[in-house]
Design an enzyme around this catalytic site. Structure first.
Site, PDB file in Angstrom:
ATOM      1  N   GLU A 156       0.852  -1.202   0.000  1.00 10.35           N
ATOM      2  CA  GLU A 156       0.000   0.000   0.000  1.00 10.35           C
ATOM      3  C   GLU A 156       0.876   1.236   0.000  1.00 10.35           C
ATOM      4  O   GLU A 156       2.062   1.161   0.334  1.00 10.35           O
ATOM      5  CB  GLU A 156      -0.852   0.024   1.289  1.00 10.35           C
ATOM      6  CG  GLU A 156      -1.816  -1.133   1.383  1.00 10.35           C
ATOM      7  CD  GLU A 156      -2.389  -1.294   2.792  1.00 10.35           C
ATOM      8  OE1 GLU A 156      -2.191  -0.394   3.624  1.00 10.35           O
ATOM      9  OE2 GLU A 156      -3.026  -2.320   3.038  1.00 10.35           O
ATOM     10  N   LYS A 158       2.206   4.639   1.626  1.00  4.07           N
ATOM     11  CA  LYS A 158       2.309   5.146   3.002  1.00  4.07           C
ATOM     12  C   LYS A 158       1.874   6.612   2.952  1.00  4.07           C
ATOM     13  O   LYS A 158       2.638   7.484   2.528  1.00  4.07           O
ATOM     14  CB  LYS A 158       3.726   4.993   3.547  1.00  4.07           C
ATOM     15  CG  LYS A 158       3.809   5.342   5.024  1.00  4.07           C
ATOM     16  CD  LYS A 158       5.108   4.892   5.616  1.00  4.07           C
ATOM     17  CE  LYS A 158       5.174   5.085   7.118  1.00  4.07           C
ATOM     18  NZ  LYS A 158       4.624   6.301   7.662  1.00  4.07           N
ATOM     19  N   ASP A 160       1.069  10.259   3.856  1.00  6.40           N
ATOM     20  CA  ASP A 160       1.783  11.139   4.782  1.00  6.40           C
ATOM     21  C   ASP A 160       0.800  12.110   5.428  1.00  6.40           C
ATOM     22  O   ASP A 160       0.699  13.274   5.061  1.00  6.40           O
ATOM     23  CB  ASP A 160       2.883  11.892   4.016  1.00  6.40           C
ATOM     24  CG  ASP A 160       3.890  12.495   4.972  1.00  6.40           C
ATOM     25  OD1 ASP A 160       3.806  12.208   6.182  1.00  6.40           O
ATOM     26  OD2 ASP A 160       4.758  13.250   4.508  1.00  6.40           O
ATOM     27  N   TYR A 269      -7.208   2.107   5.457  1.00  5.36           N
ATOM     28  CA  TYR A 269      -6.354   0.991   5.043  1.00  5.36           C
ATOM     29  C   TYR A 269      -6.316  -0.184   6.009  1.00  5.36           C
ATOM     30  O   TYR A 269      -5.486  -1.064   5.858  1.00  5.36           O
ATOM     31  CB  TYR A 269      -4.930   1.480   4.783  1.00  5.36           C
ATOM     32  CG  TYR A 269      -4.351   2.372   5.862  1.00  5.36           C
ATOM     33  CD1 TYR A 269      -4.117   1.884   7.141  1.00  5.36           C
ATOM     34  CD2 TYR A 269      -4.048   3.707   5.591  1.00  5.36           C
ATOM     35  CE1 TYR A 269      -3.589   2.689   8.125  1.00  5.36           C
ATOM     36  CE2 TYR A 269      -3.520   4.526   6.573  1.00  5.36           C
ATOM     37  CZ  TYR A 269      -3.296   4.010   7.835  1.00  5.36           C
ATOM     38  OH  TYR A 269      -2.772   4.810   8.814  1.00  5.36           O
ATOM     39  N   LYS A 357      10.596   3.617   3.448  1.00 10.40           N
ATOM     40  CA  LYS A 357      10.421   5.066   3.264  1.00 10.40           C
ATOM     41  C   LYS A 357      11.329   5.588   2.165  1.00 10.40           C
ATOM     42  O   LYS A 357      12.495   5.183   2.066  1.00 10.40           O
ATOM     43  CB  LYS A 357      10.683   5.787   4.582  1.00 10.40           C
ATOM     44  CG  LYS A 357       9.573   5.444   5.586  1.00 10.40           C
ATOM     45  CD  LYS A 357       9.712   6.125   6.896  1.00 10.40           C
ATOM     46  CE  LYS A 357       9.302   7.569   6.883  1.00 10.40           C
ATOM     47  NZ  LYS A 357       9.255   8.122   8.243  1.00 10.40           N
ATOM     48  N   CYS A 450      27.329  45.100   8.950  1.00 11.35           N
ATOM     49  CA  CYS A 450      25.897  44.800   8.935  1.00 11.35           C
ATOM     50  C   CYS A 450      25.286  45.223   7.593  1.00 11.35           C
ATOM     51  O   CYS A 450      25.451  46.369   7.169  1.00 11.35           O
ATOM     52  CB  CYS A 450      25.206  45.541  10.080  1.00 11.35           C
ATOM     53  SG  CYS A 450      23.418  45.300  10.071  1.00 11.35           S
ATOM     54  N   CYS A 453      22.675  48.274   8.464  1.00 14.47           N
ATOM     55  CA  CYS A 453      23.022  49.600   8.976  1.00 14.47           C
ATOM     56  C   CYS A 453      24.506  49.921   8.825  1.00 14.47           C
ATOM     57  O   CYS A 453      24.943  51.014   9.182  1.00 14.47           O
ATOM     58  CB  CYS A 453      22.600  49.727  10.438  1.00 14.47           C
ATOM     59  SG  CYS A 453      23.593  48.714  11.541  1.00 14.47           S
ATOM     60  N   CYS A 468      25.392  42.168  14.861  1.00 11.67           N
ATOM     61  CA  CYS A 468      25.486  43.605  14.636  1.00 11.67           C
ATOM     62  C   CYS A 468      25.243  44.259  16.003  1.00 11.67           C
ATOM     63  O   CYS A 468      24.188  44.060  16.603  1.00 11.67           O
ATOM     64  CB  CYS A 468      24.417  44.057  13.644  1.00 11.67           C
ATOM     65  SG  CYS A 468      24.202  45.844  13.661  1.00 11.67           S
ATOM     66  N   CYS A 474      19.436  49.762  14.294  1.00 12.59           N
ATOM     67  CA  CYS A 474      19.456  48.871  13.124  1.00 12.59           C
ATOM     68  C   CYS A 474      18.036  48.361  12.892  1.00 12.59           C
ATOM     69  O   CYS A 474      17.439  47.727  13.780  1.00 12.59           O
ATOM     70  CB  CYS A 474      20.438  47.738  13.426  1.00 12.59           C
ATOM     71  SG  CYS A 474      20.536  46.484  12.162  1.00 12.59           S
TER      72      CYS A 474
HETATM   73  S1  IVH Z   1      -0.820   0.316   8.860  1.00  7.87           S
HETATM   74  C1  IVH Z   1       0.141  -1.885  12.617  1.00  7.87           C
HETATM   75  N1  IVH Z   1      -0.920   1.314   6.443  1.00  7.87           N
HETATM   76  O1  IVH Z   1       2.138   5.072   9.116  1.00  7.87           O
HETATM   77  C2  IVH Z   1       0.105  -1.078  11.391  1.00  7.87           C
HETATM   78  N2  IVH Z   1      -0.138   2.691   8.202  1.00  7.87           N
HETATM   79  O2  IVH Z   1       4.432   4.339  10.825  1.00  7.87           O
HETATM   80  C3  IVH Z   1      -0.636   0.155  11.514  1.00  7.87           C
HETATM   81  N3  IVH Z   1       0.418   4.965   7.502  1.00  7.87           N
HETATM   82  O3  IVH Z   1       0.589   5.304  12.229  1.00  7.87           O
HETATM   83  C4  IVH Z   1      -0.538   1.063  10.405  1.00  7.87           C
HETATM   84  N4  IVH Z   1      -0.090   4.737   5.387  1.00  7.87           N
HETATM   85  O4  IVH Z   1      -0.348   6.727  10.360  1.00  7.87           O
HETATM   86  C5  IVH Z   1      -0.605   1.538   7.729  1.00  7.87           C
HETATM   87  N5  IVH Z   1      -1.083   2.099   4.256  1.00  7.87           N
HETATM   88  C6  IVH Z   1      -0.790   2.298   5.536  1.00  7.87           C
HETATM   89  C7  IVH Z   1      -0.312   3.556   5.996  1.00  7.87           C
HETATM   90  C8  IVH Z   1       0.013   3.696   7.340  1.00  7.87           C
HETATM   91  C9  IVH Z   1       0.346   5.585   6.326  1.00  7.87           C
HETATM   92  C10 IVH Z   1       0.904   5.610   8.743  1.00  7.87           C
HETATM   93  C11 IVH Z   1      -0.005   5.434   9.923  1.00  7.87           C
HETATM   94  C12 IVH Z   1       0.822   4.783  10.969  1.00  7.87           C
HETATM   95  C13 IVH Z   1       2.204   5.073  10.513  1.00  7.87           C
HETATM   96  C14 IVH Z   1       3.125   3.998  10.997  1.00  7.87           C
END
Ligand code: IVH
Length: 726
Positions: A156, A158, A160, A269, A357, A450, A453, A468, A474
């Site tokens: 999936e 991640k 942000d 998710y 990441k 500076c 001034c 300064c 200033c």
């Molecule tokens: S699963 C036990 N799935 O990442 C697993 N987390 O570092 C629980 N996050 O707190 C999280 N996308 O805020 C999961 N596809 C995804 C995610 C995801 C973002 C965030 C979430 C979590 C943090 C963990």
């Protein structure tokens, strides 16, 4: 020379402090000051040290806890004009079926627990994360070894943003709770209901369980973020550093109507509960999508092996900019629930999932020139002007160079190709140069005078910063001093801000902070500024009737601010909040303080040669004399009010000296007052005379180190309350 163990102990203490502070900046303030990468590296270093020295490990270490978004000292919209309250389902639906939450009204200026806190039925966990593909291979090997049977992964994005858990009972949304500290979070149901894709009620007839939670991420789409920041800049408010901070700041607002304007999104998710429909994670996601949840199946992919996982990662690494929102990596989860269960958990992360990441985006561009900014204290900060370049979705033109020491370390030459990265801040930073592409032999030297001034700069021995010294003549220093004067802990004139001060100053209406008190409605009405925004569009901001009234009212109200804060506001060098309070209490009035000699000043706790000298020099300067006369004529508090001294409650802390540092559940001033009410004294810095260091969250690492070195007991807020029986 310290022993390796002692060295590790100090480093561990430092890392724990830093990580706690960065967690607070990230989760509570939504204002990280370092990149995720830097944060993760600190956490990993701490983990390594704790593994190497198990006797130095501690259950309260941040390695054993997820960061917490709880305990915010001042939510964004908590202003006296806008009595904030969390909307409950009661307000939204007009019945009380599930609204068992007492709605907390927030009094401005008091500690905020504006959102009801809810304990998670299933803790909200964090994920182990990595930046390396080798770690992924090791993860896969551990999974294979643990299971000894075929398995597949679900990959999936991640997202942000910030995680949220939606609790449904009988198909109806009961609560929406933030992750908080993983065990309990804030009930932000009213705010979540402003997101159109979050169903209040699931369709009748669908086969959802009676009781379940669905978890996901709240985000701010990039286009919404862009528009919000443009508006904030127009309103002269600080723009958010990135969409995550904007989403987090928005979700913590106390007025759901305002949250609605922020147009947040929510992607789900994970389904959590005892009676889930499927026996795989993916099956459950599909079921949840069929009940009407916004499950991003289009961004979710089953993978049979690590090669397929690598393919998914590679695809999104190159295509992430095509998404309408930010992602910071890929999450890889074992699909079958029984297998997840067999693999189990470590202290805070599951063994069946990992986050890969993406490395911080880094780009190369040319250094065009270096300019210099002068701050309130006169400190001169070098800033790199760069050939414009795209980085993480925005155009970068400038990067901070921090100070002369940092600049020298980089060995910059004009025209160099430099590498730029975006950390937590709005302003990106230069992380290195490419000397092979150098076009000039001469390194960039630091300026000697500076830029504002023309005064010759000074640098104290062993300091990386140039100053300064022309503090009263200033311009940026004067503006900075006015900004300090109006700031929250000083005169707290929150109807004015940096931009408004600049506009008034640039129009010649004020020359110092005292001039604020003679401003008139007619002078301010219609003041305007035209500027060019990031897109090159020309815009004009103008003071209208309401703004002017607010400004004047704020200025007027500040006449009631107590003497000790006036003393802090006038900006005597090295006189911070604590010293100002001590001076105010000892001398009682400006007149008495003015007459104090070195010996009298040094008799005050924690005041030494330097501060005494600064106080005397201040009162002797002609400009300060005029400034104070104007403030007094304006009616500011120049003496301690008779009835403000709080009567001592008892003397259990008699003779004990405390240093109070960090963030507490109540304002720090309240803690200091408690110390004094129970017979103790507070000083600003840790020394051999300190009996206790009262440490809140994010206490300064230097103080902590010193306290440890001097073996001064460090007490927490709850231990302190026990001491005084509260
Ligand atoms: S699963 C036990 N799935 O990442 C697993 N987390 O570092 C629980 N996050 O707190 C999280 N996308 O805020 C999961 N596809 C995804 C995610 C995801 C973002 C965030 C979430 C979590 C943090 C963990």
């Amino acid at each position: 020379m310290e022993s390796p163990k002692e060295e590790a102990r100090l480093r561990i203490a430092q890392l724990r402090q830093d990580i706690t502070r960065h967690n607070y900046n990230y989760y509570v303030l939504s204002q990280p000051t370092i990149s995720d990468y830097e944060f993760d590296m600190m956490l990993k270093e701490l983990e390594r040290l704790e593994q190497r020295w198990p006797e130095l490990d501690d259950p309260s270490s941040p390695t054993h806890h997820v960061g917490s978004d709880l305990a915010r000292p001042a939510p964004e919209t908590a202003t006296p004009d806008n009595i904030p309250r969390q909307q409950s389902l009661d307000d939204l639906w007009g019945d009380s079926a599930d609204a068992d939450a007492p709605v907390a009204a927030v009094q401005p200026g008091t500690p905020q627990t504006a959102f009801r806190q809810v304990v998670h039925t299933y803790p909200m966990l964090s994920l182990g994360n990595t930046y390396s593909e080798t770690d992924l291979t090791e993860f896969d090997q551990r999974v294979a070894k643990g299971l000894q049977e075929p398995y597949r992964y679900i990959c999936e994005l991640k997202y942000d943003g910030l995680s949220i858990s939606l609790h449904y009972r009988h198909g109806r949304l009961v609560t929406a709770v933030t992750r908080g500290d993983g065990q309990k979070g804030d009930d932000v149901t009213g705010n979540i209901l402003t997101i159109p894709t979050v169903p209040r009620q699931l369709p009748a007839g669908a086969d959802y369980p009676d009781d379940f939670e669905i978890r996901g991420e709240v985000l701010m789409p990039r286009d919404v973020f862009q528009a919000l920041n443009e508006e904030r800049i127009r309103q002269e408010e600080t723009p958010f550093a990135n969409p995550r901070n904007a989403a987090s700041g928005s979700l913590k607002m106390l007025d759901a109507n305002e949250v609605a304007k922020r147009k947040l999104a929510c992607y789900l998710y994970s389904l959590v509960g005892d009676r889930l429909p499927g026996d795989t994670h993916y099956g459950n996601l599909q079921a949840a999508a069929s009940w009407g949840f916004n499950v991003p199946l289009g961004y979710t992919q089953p993978c049979r092996n690590l090669e397929e996982v690598a393919g998914f990662i590679a695809h999104w690494h190159t295509h992430r900019q095509t998404l309408p929102f930010d992602i910071d990596g890929i999450v890889i989860k074992v699909d079958r629930l029984s297998q997840q269960q067999r693999l189990g958990m470590t202290a805070k992360t599951p063994r069946w999932a990992i986050a890969y990441k993406f490395p911080a985006e880094r780009v190369a561009t040319r250094l065009l020139s270096v300019s210099y900014q002068v701050g309130r204290t006169g400190a001169v900060t070098p800033v790199a002007n760069l050939a414009p370049i795209q980085l993480s979705g925005s155009t970068v033109r400038r990067a901070t160079l921090h100070n002369a020491g940092f600049m020298a370390q980089l060995d910059l030459h004009i025209g160099d190709m430099v590498f730029v990265e975006k950390g937590g801040e709005v302003i990106p930073k230069i992380v290195g140069t490419d000397p092979t592409q150098r076009t000039t032999a001469e390194p960039v030297g630091f300026i000697t005078h500076c830029p504002e001034c023309g005064t010759a700069l000074v640098r104290e021995e062993d300091e990386a910063i140039y100053y300064c010294p022309n503090d009263l003549g200033c311009e940026p220093q004067i503006k900075g001093k006015i900004e300090h004067f109006i700031s929250r802990k000083a005169m707290n004139i929150d109807s004015l801000g940096e931009g408004k001060v600049a506009l008034i100053f640039d129009n010649g209406l004020i020359h110092d902070a005292a001039d604020l008190y003679s401003l008139t409605y007619d002078q301010l009405l219609g003041l305007e500024k035209t500027y060019t925004d990031a897109d090159g569009k020309t815009r004009t901001v103008r003071f209208q009737d309401k703004t002017v009234r607010n400004i004047l009212q704020g200025i007027d109200q500040s006449r009631q601010v107590p003497f000790e804060r006036v003393l802090y506001a006038i900006g005597i060098r090295h006189v911070g909040e604590t010293t100002a309070r001590l001076l105010a209490r000892r001398f009682g009035s400006m007149d008495a303080l003015k007459k104090a000699d070195t010996a009298a000043l040094q008799a005050v706790d924690s005041i030494g040669d330097r501060v005494a000298g600064d106080v005397i020099a201040f009162f002797q300067s002609d400009k300060a004399k005029t400034f104070l006369q104007k403030l007094q004529a304006a009616g500011l508090q120049f003496a301690v009010a008779q009835n403000t001294a709080k009567a001592p409650v008892n003397q259990v802390l008699s003779g004990k000296t405390f240093v109070v540092s960090g963030v507490f559940t109540v304002p720090r001033d309240t803690i200091k007052e408690l110390v004094e009410q129970y017979g103790g004294r507070c000083t600003g810095s840790v020394s051999g005379k300190t009996d206790y260091v009262l440490a809140g969250e994010n206490m300064g690492p230097e103080k902590l180190k010193k306290a440890e070195r001097l073996q001064i007991p460090i007490v927490s807020e709850s231990e302190f309350r026990q001491m005084i029986g509260l």
